[in-house]
Design a protein around this motif. Structure first.
Motif, PDB file in Angstrom:
ATOM      1  N   HIS A  68       9.776 -71.537 -28.177  1.00 40.66           N
ATOM      2  CA  HIS A  68       8.005 -70.845 -28.058  1.00 40.66           C
ATOM      3  C   HIS A  68       7.638 -70.600 -26.723  1.00 40.66           C
ATOM      4  O   HIS A  68       7.668 -71.433 -25.998  1.00 40.66           O
ATOM      5  N   SER A  69       6.903 -69.591 -26.475  1.00 37.56           N
ATOM      6  CA  SER A  69       6.210 -69.345 -25.292  1.00 37.56           C
ATOM      7  C   SER A  69       4.713 -69.577 -25.511  1.00 37.56           C
ATOM      8  O   SER A  69       3.976 -68.505 -25.391  1.00 37.56           O
ATOM      9  N   GLY A  70       4.431 -70.750 -25.640  1.00 38.03           N
ATOM     10  CA  GLY A  70       2.770 -70.764 -26.252  1.00 38.03           C
ATOM     11  C   GLY A  70       1.852 -70.693 -24.839  1.00 38.03           C
ATOM     12  O   GLY A  70       2.204 -71.012 -23.815  1.00 38.03           O
ATOM     13  N   VAL A  71       0.892 -70.109 -25.386  1.00 35.59           N
ATOM     14  CA  VAL A  71      -0.229 -69.930 -24.201  1.00 35.59           C
ATOM     15  C   VAL A  71      -1.802 -70.337 -24.815  1.00 35.59           C
ATOM     16  O   VAL A  71      -1.539 -70.901 -25.974  1.00 35.59           O
ATOM     17  N   GLU A  72      -2.430 -70.337 -23.933  1.00 37.16           N
ATOM     18  CA  GLU A  72      -3.970 -71.164 -24.576  1.00 37.16           C
ATOM     19  C   GLU A  72      -4.424 -70.440 -25.850  1.00 37.16           C
ATOM     20  O   GLU A  72      -4.957 -71.120 -26.744  1.00 37.16           O
ATOM     21  N   LEU A  73      -4.224 -69.030 -25.792  1.00 36.14           N
ATOM     22  CA  LEU A  73      -4.779 -68.226 -26.947  1.00 36.14           C
ATOM     23  C   LEU A  73      -3.663 -68.359 -28.291  1.00 36.14           C
ATOM     24  O   LEU A  73      -4.104 -67.957 -29.293  1.00 36.14           O
ATOM     25  N   HIS A  74      -2.428 -68.863 -28.160  1.00 37.20           N
ATOM     26  CA  HIS A  74      -1.622 -68.877 -29.209  1.00 37.20           C
ATOM     27  C   HIS A  74      -0.312 -69.816 -28.906  1.00 37.20           C
ATOM     28  O   HIS A  74       0.387 -69.567 -27.859  1.00 37.20           O
ATOM     29  N   GLY A  75      -0.321 -70.464 -29.646  1.00 37.70           N
ATOM     30  CA  GLY A  75       1.057 -71.516 -29.846  1.00 37.70           C
ATOM     31  C   GLY A  75       0.691 -72.879 -29.352  1.00 37.70           C
ATOM     32  O   GLY A  75       0.939 -73.337 -28.501  1.00 37.70           O
ATOM     33  N   PHE A  76      -0.034 -73.684 -30.279  1.00 34.63           N
ATOM     34  CA  PHE A  76      -0.967 -74.876 -29.723  1.00 34.63           C
ATOM     35  C   PHE A  76       0.016 -76.053 -29.315  1.00 34.63           C
ATOM     36  O   PHE A  76      -0.037 -76.273 -28.130  1.00 34.63           O
ATOM     37  N   LEU A  77       1.114 -76.259 -29.979  1.00 32.61           N
ATOM     38  CA  LEU A  77       1.883 -77.436 -29.630  1.00 32.61           C
ATOM     39  C   LEU A  77       2.582 -77.004 -28.264  1.00 32.61           C
ATOM     40  O   LEU A  77       2.662 -78.032 -27.553  1.00 32.61           O
ATOM     41  N   SER A  78       3.407 -75.884 -28.286  1.00 32.65           N
ATOM     42  CA  SER A  78       3.959 -75.518 -27.099  1.00 32.65           C
ATOM     43  C   SER A  78       3.143 -75.530 -25.774  1.00 32.65           C
ATOM     44  O   SER A  78       3.539 -76.086 -25.026  1.00 32.65           O
ATOM     45  N   TYR A  79       1.923 -74.755 -25.967  1.00 27.48           N
ATOM     46  CA  TYR A  79       1.171 -74.920 -24.918  1.00 27.48           C
ATOM     47  C   TYR A  79       0.570 -76.211 -24.484  1.00 27.48           C
ATOM     48  O   TYR A  79       0.427 -76.588 -23.295  1.00 27.48           O
ATOM     49  N   LEU A  80       0.164 -77.070 -25.491  1.00 24.98           N
ATOM     50  CA  LEU A  80      -0.276 -78.351 -25.358  1.00 24.98           C
ATOM     51  C   LEU A  80       1.075 -79.309 -24.478  1.00 24.98           C
ATOM     52  O   LEU A  80       0.477 -79.947 -23.404  1.00 24.98           O
ATOM     53  N   ILE A  81       2.042 -79.096 -24.866  1.00 25.15           N
ATOM     54  CA  ILE A  81       2.990 -79.862 -24.255  1.00 25.15           C
ATOM     55  C   ILE A  81       3.310 -79.340 -22.934  1.00 25.15           C
ATOM     56  O   ILE A  81       3.545 -80.093 -21.789  1.00 25.15           O
ATOM     57  N   ARG A  82       3.274 -78.013 -22.828  1.00 19.78           N
ATOM     58  CA  ARG A  82       3.391 -77.395 -21.262  1.00 19.78           C
ATOM     59  C   ARG A  82       2.414 -78.014 -20.293  1.00 19.78           C
ATOM     60  O   ARG A  82       2.561 -78.259 -19.292  1.00 19.78           O
ATOM     61  N   CYS A  83       1.007 -78.061 -20.872  1.00 18.35           N
ATOM     62  CA  CYS A  83      -0.033 -78.569 -20.004  1.00 18.35           C
ATOM     63  C   CYS A  83       0.263 -79.960 -19.621  1.00 18.35           C
ATOM     64  O   CYS A  83      -0.170 -80.317 -18.534  1.00 18.35           O
ATOM     65  N   ASN A  84       0.880 -80.773 -20.498  1.00 16.15           N
ATOM     66  CA  ASN A  84       0.993 -82.086 -20.157  1.00 16.15           C
ATOM     67  C   ASN A  84       2.136 -82.188 -19.078  1.00 16.15           C
ATOM     68  O   ASN A  84       1.995 -83.164 -18.060  1.00 16.15           O
ATOM     69  N   LEU A  85       3.048 -81.475 -19.229  1.00 17.87           N
ATOM     70  CA  LEU A  85       4.271 -81.395 -18.339  1.00 17.87           C
ATOM     71  C   LEU A  85       3.652 -81.144 -16.827  1.00 17.87           C
ATOM     72  O   LEU A  85       4.127 -81.682 -15.824  1.00 17.87           O
TER      73      LEU A  85
END
Ligand code: NAD
Length: 325
Positions: A179-196
């Motif tokens: 998944h290529s999560g972004v702030e507007l779509h893909g909550f878990l993927s984006y949240l995990i990327r933010c953490n990293l």
């Protein structure tokens, strides 16, 4: 289109290249689903044995800014594909990715109670989650939810009226390592990327206790495969991770911190997204009854770990992107 909708961070071409490299028989046709003539011509040429329709403008917030693009892709694009299939290969099963946003904000009318880290249904009728019998009418959907309703109802109609083997899968949060999560779509993927990357994650309202059930793409595809093997006409299914795979934003912070060992940085915006669900858990009973061999096989912890590992690999291979210390 994804890079157009979400910018370079949302571009999925890396995944297209991965598919090309991994599967020699994979063929890609660059096509805009809004282009009616080309869609009809391609389906006529290929006469596919099965169709999984996932092309979409998938974001609430973006739809309000670009309503023509949103409706043209989600509603008219779906009709273009349905009619092409009816003309060229009406016997081929068609699986459409719909969304639980077709229920609008009606799930927010279910009585809730507040727990320490999450909102929870306070009505025994929803103990196992929300079923397909919830009304999709007379609630606030967001522009995105409304265009998806149009697609969803058309998919049902091509099943009921034309007897095509179609279904609409009303997805909750679908995710996975690619998944290529972004702030507007893909909550878990984006949240995990933010953490990293030690980026600040913004929580929009509901005290961060809003609940989503998350399903791994493997289990999504398994369901699609079973439907294609034994299709029905004009069905709808609530497709999510179910109660066992439900999590709030605050709980997701805790889980990713335990996997990555990095603290989550976040800020709270005291304004929830328009039409956003407070608590949404899919009731999986209808799917299990119609397809008894199907079940959720990936739990939240393994899904989180896979997404985390994938982002580590992608970020390390992307020049200009730096991991947090
Ligand atoms: N990911 C989720 O949590 C979730 C939840 C519920 C429903 N869904 C639904 O599942 C489907 C796929 O969602 P996703 O998360 O993979 O989104 P995504 O943005 O990753 O995928 C949508 C794809 O459609 C393509 N697309 C957009 N406009 C197009 C056009 N005009 N012509 C051809 N292709 C076009 C994009 O390039 C992108 O590859 C969507 O219908 C979405 O509404 C997703």
């Amino acid at each position: 289109m994804r890079a157009d909708f979400f910018g370079p961070q949302g571009d999925t071409r890396w995944n297209l290249e991965r598919l090309r490299a991994s599967y020699p028989t994979f063929e890609h046709h660059e096509l805009d689903i809004r282009d009616r003539e080309k869609v009809v011509a391609l389906v006529r040429q290929l006469r596919p044995g099965a169709i999984v329709h996932t092309a979409a403008q998938p974001s609430h917030d973006l739809a309000a800014k670009r309503p023509f693009d949103d409706f043209d892709v989600n509603a008219l694009g779906t009709l273009n594909l349905l009619e092409s299939v009816r003309l060229a290969c009406p016997e081929s099963p068609l699986v459409h990715m719909s969304t639980n946003k077709v229920y609008g904000d009606r799930p927010n009318t279910i009585r809730l109670r507040e727990l320490a880290t999450r909102w929870e249904f306070d009505d025994p009728a929803y103990a196992d989650g929300i079923g397909e019998d919830l009304s999709i009418d007379q609630s606030k959907h967001s522009v995105f939810g409304a265009s998806k309703v149009a697609g969803d109802v058309m998919v049902q109609e091509y099943g009921r009226y034309f007897d095509l083997p179609t279904c609409a899968l009303r997805g909750g949060c679908l995710t996975g390592p690619h998944h290529s999560g972004v702030e507007l779509h893909g909550f878990l993927s984006y949240l995990i990327r933010c953490n990293l990357e030690a980026r600040t994650y913004r929580i929009f309202g509901y005290k961060g206790k809003q609940v989503r059930d998350n399903i791994h793409s493997h289990d999504v595809v398994e369901f699609m495969r079973r439907f294609i093997e034994a299709p029905r006409a004009g069905e709808v299914y609530n497709l999510g991770g179910g109660r066992a795979n439900s999590i709030s934003i605050l709980e997701a912070f805790e889980l990713i911190e335990s996997i990555s060992g990095k603290p989550m940085r976040y800020e709270y915006v005291d304004q929830h997204r328009e039409g956003d669900h407070i608590c949404y858990i899919s009731n999986l009973q209808k799917m299990k009854t119609h397809y008894p061999g199907w079940a959720i096989t990936r739990d939240l912890k393994s899904t989180f770990s896979e997404i985390h590992a994938s982002w580590v690999g992608r970020i390390e291979n992307a020049p200009g992107l730096v991991l947090s210390p």
